[in-house]
Write an enzyme that holds these catalytic residues in place. Structure first.
Site, mmCIF file in Angstrom:
data_model
loop_
_atom_site.group_PDB
_atom_site.id
_atom_site.type_symbol
_atom_site.label_atom_id
_atom_site.label_comp_id
_atom_site.label_asym_id
_atom_site.label_seq_id
_atom_site.Cartn_x
_atom_site.Cartn_y
_atom_site.Cartn_z
ATOM 1 C CD GLU A 11 -46.094 107.707 95.141
ATOM 2 O OE1 GLU A 11 -47.065 107.026 94.779
ATOM 3 O OE2 GLU A 11 -45.399 108.355 94.329
ATOM 4 C CG ASP A 196 -57.087 104.624 94.899
ATOM 5 O OD1 ASP A 196 -57.606 104.240 93.849
ATOM 6 O OD2 ASP A 196 -55.944 105.123 94.936
HETATM 7 N N1 ADE Z 1 -52.426 106.044 92.045
HETATM 8 C C1 ADE Z 1 -53.064 105.735 93.185
HETATM 9 N N2 ADE Z 1 -54.369 105.514 92.953
HETATM 10 C C2 ADE Z 1 -54.557 105.709 91.629
HETATM 11 C C3 ADE Z 1 -55.693 105.648 90.793
HETATM 12 N N3 ADE Z 1 -56.898 105.339 91.264
HETATM 13 N N4 ADE Z 1 -55.522 105.895 89.460
HETATM 14 C C4 ADE Z 1 -54.304 106.212 88.982
HETATM 15 N N5 ADE Z 1 -53.201 106.291 89.737
HETATM 16 C C5 ADE Z 1 -53.328 106.048 91.050
#
Ligand code: ADE
Length: 228
Positions: A11, A196
């Site tokens: 990141e 996601d």
């Molecule tokens: N960071 C990126 N995706 C995530 C997720 N699904 N849950 C928690 N932190 C995250």
């Protein structure tokens, strides 16, 4: 002094590697830089609420930043927010802080008057303006970020977070970073691009998109620093 914090190497490290920095180890590792004539301290805090809070406190104790920006990726908790979109956090909650049996509302921290932390409005507006240069407006969202010590990968948990907090996304550090800033009178903001959908495919999508999605935030952070 401006502080920039990410949880993961993916990141932030690309930016640290690209600019001239001085590495300083004060228990934790920090990178000092001068960007557009501004003193900046950058670093990787690790995953989760405790790692991010103690790293933020150490950054504040050692470098006295007046503003801290957390950048990284997140899972979407809102159907309108898609992979690759940007969330500018206006309010932050802990989705897993539960004293409801003691009469508090979900997410409420007993010693604090408020349940949520509110970002600096000028930083939010500035980020929106800068984001418009790299993304169409339908891919930029301002709103609530929910933080907890869970990598959310189940629709049932994601839906519960959405229902409790009306969040745009979930992740694991921003509320603890801004909580620490709040207690130290430091201005704060978190910028998260979506990797996601916090559902059953989250783990696979995260692996596929973490690098690509984190480019979105990295592409605007220097421009934001320029104008702070
Ligand atoms: N960071 C990126 N995706 C995530 C997720 N699904 N849950 C928690 N932190 C995250």
């Amino acid at each position: 002094m401006i502080g920039i914090i990410s949880a993961l190497n993916e990141e932030l490290m690309e930016i640290i590697d690209k600019i001239e920095t001085k590495k300083v180890v004060k228990g934790f590792t920090f990178y000092l830089a001068n960007i557009y004539d501004k003193d900046v301290v950058l670093g990787i805090c690790g995953v989760g609420k405790v790692n991010s809070a103690i790293y933020t406190q150490s950054m504040i104790d050692n470098f006295s930043p007046d503003t801290i920006i957390n950048i990284g990726v997140a899972g979407s908790t809102d159907d309108a927010v898609k992979i690759g979109d940007l969330v500018i956090g206006t309010e932050y909650f802990y989705h897993d802080f539960d004293c409801t049996e003691a009469g508090y509302t979900m997410g409420q921290i007993p010693a604090l008057r408020d349940v949520k932390f509110i970002a600096d409005k000028r930083l939010v507006d500035l980020s929106y303006e800068k984001a418009k240069k790299v993304l169409s407006e339908d891919k930029i969202f301002k709103g609530i970020i929910a933080t907890g010590d869970i990598f959310v990968a189940k629709k049932e948990i994601k839906d519960r977070i959405k229902k409790n907090f009306n969040s745009l996304c979930c992740e694991m550090e921003s509320c603890s970073i801004v909580h620490t800033c709040h207690l130290n009178n430091v201005k704060y903001l978190a910028l998260r691009s979506i990797s996601d959908n916090a559902n059953e495919e989250a783990d696979c999508d995260f692996e596929t998109f973490v690098a690509e999605s984190s480019k979105v935030v990295k592409s605007i952070i220097l421009d934001i620093i320029k104008e702070i």
